[in-house]
Scaffold this active site. Structure first.
Site, short mmCIF file in Angstrom:
data_model
loop_
_atom_site.label_atom_id
_atom_site.label_comp_id
_atom_site.label_asym_id
_atom_site.label_seq_id
_atom_site.Cartn_x
_atom_site.Cartn_y
_atom_site.Cartn_z
N LYS A 1 63.65 77.96 44.61
CA LYS A 1 64.39 77.15 45.58
C LYS A 1 65.59 77.94 46.10
O LYS A 1 65.89 77.91 47.30
CB LYS A 1 64.87 75.84 44.94
CG LYS A 1 63.77 74.80 44.81
CD LYS A 1 64.37 73.40 44.76
CE LYS A 1 63.39 72.31 45.10
NZ LYS A 1 62.39 71.95 44.14
N LYS B 1 50.56 75.62 46.21
CA LYS B 1 50.19 74.46 45.40
C LYS B 1 50.11 73.20 46.26
O LYS B 1 50.94 73.03 47.16
CB LYS B 1 51.27 74.30 44.32
CG LYS B 1 51.00 73.21 43.31
CD LYS B 1 52.18 73.06 42.35
CE LYS B 1 53.05 71.89 42.74
NZ LYS B 1 53.85 71.33 41.65
N LYS C 1 53.47 67.12 46.62
CA LYS C 1 53.96 65.96 47.37
C LYS C 1 55.26 66.27 48.08
O LYS C 1 55.66 65.54 48.96
CB LYS C 1 54.11 64.75 46.45
CG LYS C 1 54.98 64.99 45.23
CD LYS C 1 54.97 63.74 44.39
CE LYS C 1 55.03 63.99 42.91
NZ LYS C 1 56.17 64.76 42.45
P1 ATP Z 1 56.11 68.64 43.46
O1 ATP Z 1 54.73 68.37 43.94
O2 ATP Z 1 57.10 67.78 44.13
O3 ATP Z 1 56.44 70.10 43.42
P2 ATP Z 1 55.14 68.02 40.92
O4 ATP Z 1 53.98 67.28 41.48
O5 ATP Z 1 54.91 69.32 40.23
O6 ATP Z 1 56.26 68.18 41.99
P3 ATP Z 1 55.38 65.90 39.08
O7 ATP Z 1 54.96 64.80 39.93
O8 ATP Z 1 56.37 65.55 38.07
O9 ATP Z 1 55.93 67.10 39.92
O10 ATP Z 1 54.13 66.55 38.39
C1 ATP Z 1 53.46 65.85 37.44
C2 ATP Z 1 52.43 66.72 36.81
O11 ATP Z 1 51.44 67.03 37.79
C3 ATP Z 1 52.98 68.04 36.29
O12 ATP Z 1 52.40 68.27 35.01
C4 ATP Z 1 52.47 69.04 37.28
O13 ATP Z 1 52.27 70.30 36.71
C5 ATP Z 1 51.15 68.41 37.74
N1 ATP Z 1 50.81 68.86 39.08
C6 ATP Z 1 51.51 68.68 40.20
N2 ATP Z 1 50.90 69.24 41.26
C7 ATP Z 1 49.76 69.81 40.78
C8 ATP Z 1 48.69 70.55 41.37
N3 ATP Z 1 48.67 70.83 42.66
N4 ATP Z 1 47.67 70.96 40.58
C9 ATP Z 1 47.66 70.66 39.25
N5 ATP Z 1 48.66 69.98 38.64
C10 ATP Z 1 49.68 69.56 39.36
#
Ligand code: ATP
Ligand code: LTN
Length: 332
Positions: free
Chosen positions: A111, A194, A197
């Site tokens: 970031k 990745k 959201k």
């Molecule tokens: P952001 O998408 O805002 O960067 P995040 O989705 O990583 O955040 P969380 O919602 O807390 O944050 O993630 C919850 C879980 O989902 C975490 O264990 C994260 O590693 C997993 N996760 C999130 N996105 C992915 C993805 N694209 N593929 C696999 N696992 C994911």
């Protein structure tokens, strides 16, 4: 029974990446472990959220936990802020974490490198709160997506150091568990990133509450390549590889078997197959989501979960405060 703990930070609507990388696995673990799954609402506000949107996202996240198959009888489900011990132990953990360790956290570094402004102290110290989230419950395992592994490793380092200083019976040292298939679902319009959201591009991201037909369309317009062969090759064919991973994670079919079955098909035909799987997954989840929202039971489930969690957390916090020397009253 070993204890497992994880959490999601619903800073937006939950995505297919969250489902495959996190939620779906929590559900499969709940029969074999004592499972604790909470909504990390304190972590959400490390970056500004519009209050009304945040409230909706939090409620949706609880409903989606349940819709994905988490059962309150098997899994302790609660809101982080309903258990005050998280913030309190978070502070103690911050006092036991070095700046050098936080400076090495890639999520924060990325970031900063992107030149994002207005980064908060809360965002910087967030791994300390995450360490508290985990250590408060003596979790043996922490299932997370790949991007969170580094934070669990920091938690281990902090726990080991704390145990060394204050006594080995302070914390259980947790282990991260990263699923093999679907550990990193990629964006559909840019498979080098990745699926997330917090990316503001709806084409690349499938939300669990997207209209299932729209989700199917997003799969059908996913960026692929010009090689024209269905192969599992993350380096040269990241788009197709991502679709194979999505199908494998959702159906349980082996990657090799999906590749073998589709080797003579064109990309269009393969995408249609994956799109159908995704459409069905979302339709099923949304039907259950609607039932849960309509049942009006969410508050009750959260209150019960918080009660169970508080029992464990308050005992642990007292014990740690005594060890550190800040609690001076007699043990009750
Ligand atoms: P952001 O998408 O805002 O960067 P995040 O989705 O990583 O955040 P969380 O919602 O807390 O944050 O993630 C919850 C879980 O989902 C975490 O264990 C994260 O590693 C997993 N996760 C999130 N996105 C992915 C993805 N694209 N593929 C696999 N696992 C994911
Ligand atoms: N930091 C995680 C969410 C999270 C978490 C946790 C995961 C907060 N506390 C404890 C596992 C264990 C994230 O941003 N995905």
């Amino acid at each position: 029974m070993k204890r497992m703990l994880s959490a999601i930070k619903p800073t937006g609507q939950l995505t297919l990446g969250n489902y495959i990388g996190a939620l779906k696995n929590f559900v499969s673990y709940q029969d074999d472990y004592e499972m604790i799954c909470f909504i990390a609402n304190l972590h959400c506000i490390t970056v500004y959220q519009k209050p009304e949107e945040l409230k909706k996202n939090l409620k949706d996240a609880v409903a989606l936990y349940l819709a994905a198959g988490l059962e309150p009888d098997k899994t302790t489900i609660f809101l982080q802020t309903d258990v005050l011990e998280h913030a309190q132990l978070g502070y103690i953990m911050a006092c036991n974490t070095y700046l050098g360790e936080l400076n090495r956290m890639t999520q924060f570094k990325d970031k900063q490198a992107k030149g994002e402004t207005g980064l908060t102290a809360g965002l910087y110290t967030y791994p300390c709160l995450m360490a508290a989230d985990i250590l408060l419950y003596d979790a043996d395992y922490v299932p997370v997506g790949e991007d969170q592994k580094q934070h669990v490793e920091l938690t281990r380092d902090v726990a080991i150091r704390f145990n060394h200083k204050y006594g080995d019976d302070s914390f259980v040292v947790p282990e991260p568990l990263v699923t093999k298939v679907g550990k990193r679902i990629m964006s559909l319009d840019d498979p080098s990133r990745k699926m997330s959201k917090s990316e503001h591009n709806d084409k690349g991201c499938i939300y669990l509450l997207d209209d299932p037909k729209l989700a199917a369309k997003k799969i059908k317009s996913a960026v692929t390549d010009s090689l024209g062969k269905i192969n599992y090759d993350p380096i040269n064919q990241p788009g197709i590889t991502n679709l194979i991973e999505i199908e494998s994670a959702l159906t349980g079919e082996d990657i090799d078997s999906i590749v073998a079955r589709n080797k003579d098909k064109g990309y269009g035909e393969f995408k249609t197959e994956v799109a159908e799987v995704v459409e069905k997954t979302l339709s099923d989840i949304q039907a259950r989501y609607k039932e849960i929202i309509d049942s009006g039971k969410i508050d009750e489930i959260l209150e019960e979960g918080a009660m169970k969690a508080r029992k464990i957390a308050s005992k642990k916090l007292k014990k740690i405060e005594r060890k550190v020397g800040i609690e001076i009253k007699k043990r009750k």
